[in-house]
Design a protein around this motif. Structure first.
Motif: not given
Length: 330
Positions: A180-200
């Protein structure tokens, strides 16, 4: 018949009627140069590109300026090695620092990049005391905290670019998986900018359809892990240096939100003072971005697992920060 000359009031334009924003980028590496080009192409303001290497920012700026007649850019770019040329900037983006190499973590960059950041802030802030600072240098959340501490600015005026980039990566991987087009995807990634980031996952949809209804839990976890290591994946391909097109685009999105007073809700590294149960730390969270900077933090409802993951990510950032604090005593 003689024609009367126009009065001075109608013949002379008021030079102060239109104020063009000034944006400074400190660091003319791949990210800084890509960001300068993005800002020019969007006509967001006049751009100053500064670097310690003599000739590099001047040459890049001249090359970009010569592209402007062909691409509809209406503003100017200046390449310089002199901080005086940055005076009066509304936004200062710091990309300066040592890039990652294969096998190098973001934390490995702590000591050298921390010293670079302290030096940059000390030189830039006196010329633009009202500027908003956006950090791109890694380790991102710690460098943002260092900038806030050494500048004495309100925390809303100092923020880090990470969540916009990480969210874009997650959107890309989901879109490719689903076709699908990436514009159709809505998401939010929180946390530190590293390997422990948190995609919601609880806040991820595709055309308003929850992601959990379109992909298996195993596939979602695979995409989460790819997102967490998205920067390293690019580093491993390139061998020298890291990503720059997507980080530049993400930073330009933040600059636009501030200068255009959009009040856009974007995930940025912002100062937490009790939000999400966290205190005295910079961490990726959704914020309203407008002319006041990171004006307010949006507190989302998280699942128990997401909250625990966010706290784990914060703990990792705090541990790195404790290593960095002696830099203030140097």
């Amino acid at each position: 018949m003689a024609v009367a000359s126009p009065s001075p009031q109608t013949a002379v334009l008021n030079p102060t009627a239109i104020t063009i924003p000034k944006i400074t980028i400190i660091g003319a590496g791949n990210v800084g140069a890509s960001l300068a080009r993005s800002l020019l192409s969007q006509n967001l303001g006049n751009v100053v590109l500064l670097d310690i290497v003599s000739g590099r920012p001047q040459g890049l700026a001249l090359d970009m300026a010569e592209a402007c007649p062909l691409e509809g850019c209406t503003h100017h770019i200046l390449g310089t090695n002199d901080y005086q040329d940055t005076a009066g900037s509304q936004v200062i983006v710091i990309t300066a620092g040592l890039p990652r190499k294969p096998g190098m973590s973001r934390d490995d960059l702590l000591k050298v990049n921390g010293r670079i950041i302290l030096d940059v802030v000390a030189k830039a802030l006196p010329h633009s005391p009202d500027a908003h600072f956006i950090l791109v240098t890694n380790p991102l959340d710690v460098m943002t905290y260092l900038t806030w501490q050494t500048s004495g600015l309100l925390p809303s005026r100092v923020m880090g670019q990470a969540g916009v980039l990480d969210s874009a990566r997650f959107r890309t991987f989901i879109a490719h998986e689903l076709g699908v087009p990436p514009q159709d995807v809505s998401t939010m990634v929180l946390g530190g900018h590293g390997d422990l980031m948190v995609p919601l996952i609880s806040h991820t949809t595709v055309s308003s359809i929850p992601l959990t209804e379109l992909l298996s839990a195993a596939k979602i976890q695979e995409l989460v892990e790819r997102t967490r290591h998205g920067g390293a994946e690019i580093v491993n391909h390139l061998k020298t240096g890291g990503a720059y097109y997507a980080p530049a685009a993400a930073t330009a999105t933040m600059v636009a939100a501030i200068l255009q007073n959009q009040s856009a809700i974007l995930p940025v590294s912002a100062y937490l003072d009790g939000q999400y149960g966290l205190q005295d730390i910079y961490l990726g969270v959704p914020c309203h971005l407008d002319r006041n900077g990171a004006a307010s933090i949006v507190e989302l409802s998280l699942t128990a697992n997401e909250q625990a993951a966010l706290e784990t990510s914060a703990q990792s950032v705090r541990q790195t920060l404790e290593k960095a604090l002696p830099l203030f005593e140097a």
